[in-house]
Design a protein around this motif. Structure first.
Motif, PDB file in Angstrom:
ATOM      1  N   GLY B  33    -115.568 -59.625   4.457  1.00  0.00           N
ATOM      2  CA  GLY B  33    -115.066 -58.684   5.737  1.00  0.00           C
ATOM      3  C   GLY B  33    -114.043 -57.781   5.135  1.00  0.00           C
ATOM      4  N   ASN B  36    -110.578 -57.543   8.297  1.00  0.00           N
ATOM      5  CA  ASN B  36    -109.917 -58.503   8.885  1.00  0.00           C
ATOM      6  C   ASN B  36    -109.341 -59.558   7.851  1.00  0.00           C
ATOM      7  N   SER B  37    -108.531 -60.234   7.894  1.00  0.00           N
ATOM      8  CA  SER B  37    -108.316 -61.809   7.212  1.00  0.00           C
ATOM      9  C   SER B  37    -108.873 -62.730   7.551  1.00  0.00           C
ATOM     10  N   ASN B  38    -109.684 -63.238   6.547  1.00  0.00           N
ATOM     11  CA  ASN B  38    -110.419 -64.538   6.826  1.00  0.00           C
ATOM     12  C   ASN B  38    -110.099 -65.696   5.892  1.00  0.00           C
ATOM     13  N   THR B  51    -110.144 -66.186  11.412  1.00  0.00           N
ATOM     14  CA  THR B  51    -110.234 -64.757  11.204  1.00  0.00           C
ATOM     15  C   THR B  51    -108.674 -64.305  12.065  1.00  0.00           C
ATOM     16  N   TYR B  53    -107.402 -60.940  13.156  1.00  0.00           N
ATOM     17  CA  TYR B  53    -107.928 -59.412  13.577  1.00  0.00           C
ATOM     18  C   TYR B  53    -106.870 -58.563  13.129  1.00  0.00           C
ATOM     19  N   ASP B 212    -120.865 -62.023  10.779  1.00  0.00           N
ATOM     20  CA  ASP B 212    -120.211 -60.723  11.043  1.00  0.00           C
ATOM     21  C   ASP B 212    -120.682 -60.020  12.093  1.00  0.00           C
ATOM     22  N   TYR B 214    -118.975 -57.939  14.066  1.00  0.00           N
ATOM     23  CA  TYR B 214    -118.044 -57.085  14.473  1.00  0.00           C
ATOM     24  C   TYR B 214    -118.314 -55.648  14.733  1.00  0.00           C
TER      25      TYR B 214
END
Lengths: 322, 322
Positions: B33, B36-38, B51, B53, B212, B214
């Motif tokens: 991604g 975002n930070s995953n 996650t 956002y 995903d 998003y």
């Protein structure tokens, strides 16, 4: 934090087929290690870390790193164990790069170590040093005293953007340390050399793993202790926490007794360790382009730590009670 | 590929304590991604994706994304299921950012899909569209026809560095597409809108997960089919593989029958989908500084795909046999 090499599913399947580790069920690039590409690989049998060694790692060092992890794991150290393929080799090739699979360790790094964490770390470090004895491959520490002057030269004339007068401070400190280190004659062997909190895993207060052996080398054991005093026992405001220092030193001493010479050398070794991280961070700081996604570590954190060590009179200042 | 926000062990433990998902045993930032930070979060009970956002995601859209995944998962679609905390909320806050925990899905993305993979994908896409019916939140597709002209304007005057004459080609294509899309009246509902191979997981030839969501939004179902024709059925040399197209279309049709109007619209929708990815890649290409560690995707890949679609006379050119 990096995945530099993208591994396709076909390449991965062909690579994993050479091992007896089951079939791939999941494969995620992880943001760990700045030098290599790391993947978390889950198979029908277990979880592993798959590492592709990128340019910055000297291929000639890989037998040392992989052999060391195997040597330590066989002696009970909770570190990643390189997994051998069916042909008996742990060091293989993937996407044109040297690559290895190691076992996955559970645990989480602690951001603010407690004295209990420092004691666990000290004990594990003493056990690591003791377990390293008998390992046959040698690797000199390229980032010990002889390596500092070239780093300082690389930053010379540019470091004033970080702090005014830093060049001169570094030059003066190196004059002192080069003389002081020349007089040291301390027990030496395999050290981790980078055992910061992010390279140590815990489950609650229990240490569950030591990772990232890619700075490991031969050097004075007590230098490794000094690296840990620097990276585990300072508070966010850069004050030194003697309770943490004492916990670390006493637990280390119980696992591998420190000699008087090692104890006496701690302030010097702590200064040396501080300048080593100051210098590498300084060069990275100056050489990393603005806007790059690499996280730049503050060199001045280690300048302030160096200031503390310059004032330290003896190991007592780190909490040692002898 | 990104971890923008670092989560400390203390913050993580406090966050996880609000859920009934067990204790943390492992926590790794993953390179997945770009928005975002995953993190891959393993607990004593199961594995999850956590996650955070980041700025590029509109917070107002999060109830749509999380609600949609829950809606779909409850209807048997193998997508991540948002996990609710003890207070019943799936959308929470961590490190000052909106954050959510979703279930982890096994599987590996395929780099070179086979016709069998395309059939699995087509079937899953048809099931996804059918399962989305009844979902109550609406989210217009900001990257559909009305969004293309502003993207083209953002690139105007700069795109000749990518390919000479590209500005004019894009402008002419938009003139055609804006007229053609205005005439379409197709069945619409929730679409994934970004179901590229990297967002689909397989265990062997079996599809194991869609991830995903998003970019998910409301738009014509057949537009989603066209996105997949673009991203799954071209060969590396940009030739279109009708065997793969046929496998995708027939499997989709078996899961959710395509109307004559949808079939007739496929060449137009494929052109639209091609220009959408051409434009977003082009703007990213022009706006991303050299040396940044973000992987830049080639806009011209979609220019060449657009050329194919401009020549397509009917759905038969994609393998449809009716």
């Amino acid at each position: 934090m990096a995945v530099y090499t993208e591994v396709s599913d076909d390449d991965l399947a062909a690579f994993v087929a050479a091992y007896d580790i089951g079939d791939v069920v999941s494969f995620k690039g992880i943001a760990e290690g700045v030098e290599n590409s790391n993947y978390l690989l889950a198979t029908t049998k277990a979880r592993f870390i798959l590492t592709l060694y990128e340019k910055r790692v000297d291929k000639g060092d890989l037998p040392f790193f992989l052999g060391l992890m195997e040597h330590l794991a066989e002696r009970g150290i909770t570190c990643p164990l390189p997994v051998k393929a069916r042909d008996g080799e742990a060091l293989r090739t993937l996407c044109g790069r040297p690559a290895a699979v190691v076992t996955f360790l559970d645990g989480v790094s602690v951001k603010k170590p407690t004295p209990a964490h420092c004691a666990e770390l000290g004990r594990a470090l003493g056990q690591l040093h003791a377990a390293g004895e008998g390992f046959s491959i040698r690797r000199p520490n390229a980032l010990s005293v002889s390596g500092w002057r070239p780093l300082a030269d690389a930053a010379k004339g540019r470091s004033d953007v970080v702090q005014s007068g830093l060049d001169a401070e570094i030059a003066a400190e190196l004059d002192v340390l080069e003389r002081a280190f020349a007089k040291l004659d301390l027990p030496a062997g395999v050290i981790h050399a980078d055992l910061f909190p992010n390279n140590v895993l815990f489950l609650g207060d229990r240490l569950s793993g030591l990772i990232d052996f890619y700075f490991a080398c031969d050097d004075a054991y007590a230098y490794d202790v000094a690296v840990c005093l620097n990276s585990w026992c300072f508070e966010p405001d850069q004050s030194f926490n003697v309770t943490k220092g004492r916990a670390l030193l006493e637990a280390y001493h119980a696992a591998r007794p420190l000699s008087d010479a090692e104890i006496d050398a701690l302030p010097t070794l702590a200064r040396g360790s501080a300048i080593r991280f100051l210098l590498t961070r300084l060069v990275d700081w100056l050489d990393t382009p603005a806007g790059a996604l690499v996280k730049k570590l503050d060199p001045l954190e280690y300048f302030r730590k160096l200031r503390f060590h310059q004032q330290a009179g003896s190991a007592a200042d780190y909490g040692w009670r002898g």
